[in-house]
Design a protein around this motif. Structure first.
Motif, PDB file in Angstrom:
ATOM      1  N   ARG A 188       0.818  -1.205   0.000  1.00  0.00           N
ATOM      2  CA  ARG A 188       0.000   0.000   0.000  1.00  0.00           C
ATOM      3  C   ARG A 188       0.859   1.266   0.000  1.00  0.00           C
ATOM      4  N   ASP A 189       1.998   1.193   0.660  1.00  0.00           N
ATOM      5  CA  ASP A 189       2.902   2.345   0.638  1.00  0.00           C
ATOM      6  C   ASP A 189       3.537   2.528  -0.736  1.00  0.00           C
ATOM      7  N   ILE A 190       3.859   1.414  -1.384  1.00  0.00           N
ATOM      8  CA  ILE A 190       4.411   1.478  -2.739  1.00  0.00           C
ATOM      9  C   ILE A 190       3.398   2.119  -3.684  1.00  0.00           C
ATOM     10  N   LYS A 191       2.142   1.707  -3.573  1.00  0.00           N
ATOM     11  CA  LYS A 191       1.086   2.262  -4.417  1.00  0.00           C
ATOM     12  C   LYS A 191       0.929   3.760  -4.169  1.00  0.00           C
ATOM     13  N   PHE A 192       1.035   4.172  -2.908  1.00  0.00           N
ATOM     14  CA  PHE A 192       0.944   5.594  -2.566  1.00  0.00           C
ATOM     15  C   PHE A 192       2.074   6.369  -3.236  1.00  0.00           C
ATOM     16  N   PHE A 193       3.298   5.873  -3.150  1.00  0.00           N
ATOM     17  CA  PHE A 193       4.442   6.547  -3.768  1.00  0.00           C
ATOM     18  C   PHE A 193       4.259   6.648  -5.276  1.00  0.00           C
ATOM     19  N   MET A 194       3.780   5.583  -5.902  1.00  0.00           N
ATOM     20  CA  MET A 194       3.631   5.584  -7.358  1.00  0.00           C
ATOM     21  C   MET A 194       2.672   6.666  -7.818  1.00  0.00           C
ATOM     22  N   THR A 195       1.517   6.760  -7.160  1.00  0.00           N
ATOM     23  CA  THR A 195       0.495   7.693  -7.623  1.00  0.00           C
ATOM     24  C   THR A 195       0.738   9.116  -7.159  1.00  0.00           C
ATOM     25  N   LYS A 196       1.261   9.298  -5.956  1.00  0.00           N
ATOM     26  CA  LYS A 196       1.406  10.643  -5.404  1.00  0.00           C
ATOM     27  C   LYS A 196       2.797  11.220  -5.619  1.00  0.00           C
ATOM     28  N   ALA A 197       3.839  10.448  -5.325  1.00  0.00           N
ATOM     29  CA  ALA A 197       5.206  10.969  -5.425  1.00  0.00           C
ATOM     30  C   ALA A 197       5.742  10.903  -6.850  1.00  0.00           C
TER      31      ALA A 197
END
Length: 698
Positions: A188-197
């Motif tokens: 879930r953290d990886i997905k957050f980084f991909m879309t937001k960062a």
């Protein structure tokens, strides 16, 4: 196996921070029309990649890191004062390497480096017995190993790959994958980084490497990097063949259909409670190999995922262009842009791969290859059939046979020890000796000089005597490698020789072909073509080969009409000074990489496959929506602004999902900029005026 002990994602904490840092969501229903553009821009802040990474490290590793990094701070201050201290020092020391950086940054780098080592994310070829001095900095693309200088530089990164093609303070997607493995990040953290960062879509399942990464990050337990390597090994293993596909399933037409098939794969994984690990011997579970086989099968018949985006954008752009064509004519922009509707000769990439197939044939049979004949390459990894079509008919009449002089390289089939003189060799054949062969296409076979062993070999070494034969060969015939020849040696013994490579007097024709489908994946290296659609072609051709078939630069001569629409959208004109000059740079940050180029407009309108970005989709969706809304709905209703915003939000999210991109997200600069304009009664005019003002003042 390595277990991080951190199964809880920190996404909620990061989400809360990002919403606040990047700017509060605008109250579209009550406040939007009261806000000036100046005030809107004041709410927009670019969030650097390092802000995401530092906050993640403190949230995920605070218990380990913070007592060392911030001994003077309380626990409550770690995520506030502590984070800001790190970011401030990073900002002030961007150009400094590890040894020159403040102690705080050195300590942070040391701790991150140690996590990479703990998670075994370093080269298996490391020569260091105790601890490596470098860790891996790549996953799917070969790159340099990271020492602490490079690692710190990546921790300081400002922009992701989507923001800048190249930057000293940038980070690529593949480098982020390295952080994901090195820090054993939660999915879930990886997905957050991909879309937001990184500002990109989530995993692209039509890219086999990203599919394997998804399966690893989403389901693997233990040492996830070793699991990924095993998964990659299985995918590339030719023994793991694609599952057979039913004929009814071979007509999959779009991305969504294939997605449904992939869902079946993921459901099979979920049946095992979604937790996969290597067994005691370090091997993948059998059902994962079955899933890889299923994936290779469906990948082999699926279309390029960009096709969906191209088709949708073409339809939306055509609707917009149709609605504004009268306005363009009224404003006389056709006259101003007529120079852009010109016949040009330019260099561009061909949309389909082009090259030549070489067909060898027998002279007395002639050659006939109809226009539209299909030659096929079968991809060894995926089993996918890649077809190439002939562009013209080839017809060559039969001719009477002739003979040509040829040279054939041979060696003796029996190995022997090298003697101190050639005459003592078993395979010594005097010059001008007649040879015989069962090949009926050859005559007058002889050697011009005696055969001998290689001079570099020492006496007593095991050798095969070799030499060259001259012969007459019927035109159009091939002497295949392995053809046997016989002659008598000095002792009257029959000695057998064999040809070491193909020879003969072949007759061939080079035929121009192009790929049936567009895209860089529909190419062929030298001699990868193995099949032909002509019935019984193996009896009609001697053999087929091909030169490299690829995307080539060609001179393009055509009428470019993209300039008309391009000028309508972006041509600089005198507009009201609605902004303070200080906002030029802020507006540049928002608009960077969003302008539709003339060539892109032209390619999309013609339905040509083109790299479609998320920003392209946002722009085209906005233009189509506003042209429809402004022409259809009253501007005087109490709820026009919120209705327009809501309709844009829903329609655009639907398109983004179909094309594999993440949905609209207000804190992203360009997303919120277009959302802001949807509330205007003249959204398209506002869009054009802002661009005109920016281009005149930048």
């Amino acid at each position: 196996m390595v277990e991080s002990g951190r199964t809880r994602a920190v996404q909620e904490e990061l989400d809360s921070w990002y919403d606040k840092y990047a700017g509060q969501e605008i109250d579209w229903e009550s406040d939007c029309m009261k806000k000036t553009l100046n005030e809107f821009l004041d709410t927009r802040n670019i969030v650097p990649f390092r802000a995401f990474m530092v906050r993640y490290l403190i949230a995920a590793y605070g218990e380990d890191f913070c007592p060392v990094l911030f001994p003077e701070l309380s626990r409550a201050e770690w995520n506030t004062v502590g984070v800001e201290k790190i970011l401030e020092k990073m900002s002030k020391s961007e150009s400094l390497d590890y040894s020159e950086s403040p102690k705080l940054l050195q300590q942070l780098t040391d701790m991150v480096f140690d996590q990479f080592v703990v998670n075994h994310f370093y080269s298996s070829k490391s020569k260091y017995k105790e601890a490596p001095s470098k860790v891996l900095g790549y996953v799917t693309k070969k790159g340099p190993l990271w020492d602490k200088n490079i690692l710190l530089k990546k921790l300081k990164a400002v922009k992701g790959e989507a923001d800048s093609e190249s930057s000293d303070l940038g980070i690529t997607d593949d480098e982020f994958w390295a952080f994901a493995f090195g820090l054993n990040m939660d999915y879930r953290d990886i997905k957050f980084f991909m879309t937001k960062a990184l500002k990109r879509s989530t995993f692209n399942f039509w890219n086999w490497q990203e599919f394997l990464l998804y399966v690893t990050y989403r389901y693997a337990r233990g040492n996830t990097y070793q699991f990924y390597l095993k998964l990659k090994e299985a995918y590339l293993d030719k023994k793991v063949k694609p599952e057979k596909i039913e004929e009814s399933e071979k007509n999959i037409a779009n991305t969504q259909s294939v997605q449904g098939k992939l869902d079946d794969i993921f459901e099979k994984i979920e049946e095992t409670e979604g937790a996969i690990a290597l067994d005691e011997d370090g091997n993948l579970p059998p059902y994962i190999l079955e899933c890889v086989s299923k994936y290779k099968a469906f990948l082999s018949i699926s279309d390029d995922y960009t096709r969906t985006a191209t088709e949708i954008c073409q339809e939306l752009l055509q609707k917009f262009e149709q609605r504004v064509k009268d306005e363009i004519a009224i404003r006389a922009l056709y006259d101003k842009a007529i120079k852009d509707e010109r016949e040009i000769e330019n260099t561009a990439d061909t949309q389909k791969a082009q090259g030549k197939v070489i067909v060898y044939y027998e002279l007395n049979m002639g050659l006939e290859v109809p226009k539209g004949t299909i030659f096929t390459k079968i991809d060894e990894k995926s089993g996918k059939r890649i077809d190439f079509i002939t562009l013209d008919e080839v017809k060559i009449a039969p001719a009477s046979e002739k003979e040509e002089d040829i040279i054939i390289e041979v060696c003796c089939t029996k190995k022997e020890k090298k003697e101190d003189s050639p005459e003592k060799q078993y395979a010594y054949i005097p010059g001008k000796t007649e040879f015989t062969s069962a090949n009926k296409n050859l005559s007058e076979i002889t050697n011009k000089s005696y055969f001998k062993a290689a001079t570099k070999e020492a006496v007593g070494a095991e050798i095969s005597v070799s030499g060259k034969l001259s012969a007459k060969c019927k035109t159009g015939k091939i002497v295949p490698k392995g053809t046997k020849f016989y002659a008598l040696n000095g002792k009257g013994e029959q000695v057998t020789f064999v040809s070491t490579k193909d020879a003969g007097a072949p007759v061939c024709e080079e035929i121009c072909v192009e790929s049936v489908n567009e895209g860089t994946e529909n190419t062929a290296a030298k001699n990868e073509i193995t099949e032909c659609s002509i019935k019984n072609w193996k009896q009609k051709f001697v053999k087929i080969e091909n030169k490299k078939i690829g995307i080539k630069k060609e001179k393009v001569k055509e009428y470019v009409t993209g300039g008309v629409l391009y000028n309508y959208l972006y041509k600089t004109e005198e507009v009201q000074e609605i902004l303070d000059k200080k906002y030029v740079s802020k507006l540049g940050e928002i608009l960077e990489g969003t302008r539709l180029s003339e060539s892109k407009i032209y390619s999309i309108s013609k339905g040509r496959k083109y790299t479609i970005t998320r920003n392209d989709i946002l722009t085209i969706c906005f233009l189509e929506h506003m042209s429809d809304y402004e022409n259809t709905y009253s501007h005087h209703g109490d709820h026009y602004a919120i209705d327009s915003y809501t309709a844009f939000f829903q329609k655009t999210n639907e398109v983004l999902r179909k094309c594999g991109f993440y949905e609209l997200y207000e804190p992203n600069l360009y997303d919120s900029f277009l959302m802001y304009l949807t509330a205007s009664s003249e959204g398209i005019a506002s869009y054009r005026n802002i661009w005109s003002w920016y281009l005149r003042n930048k």
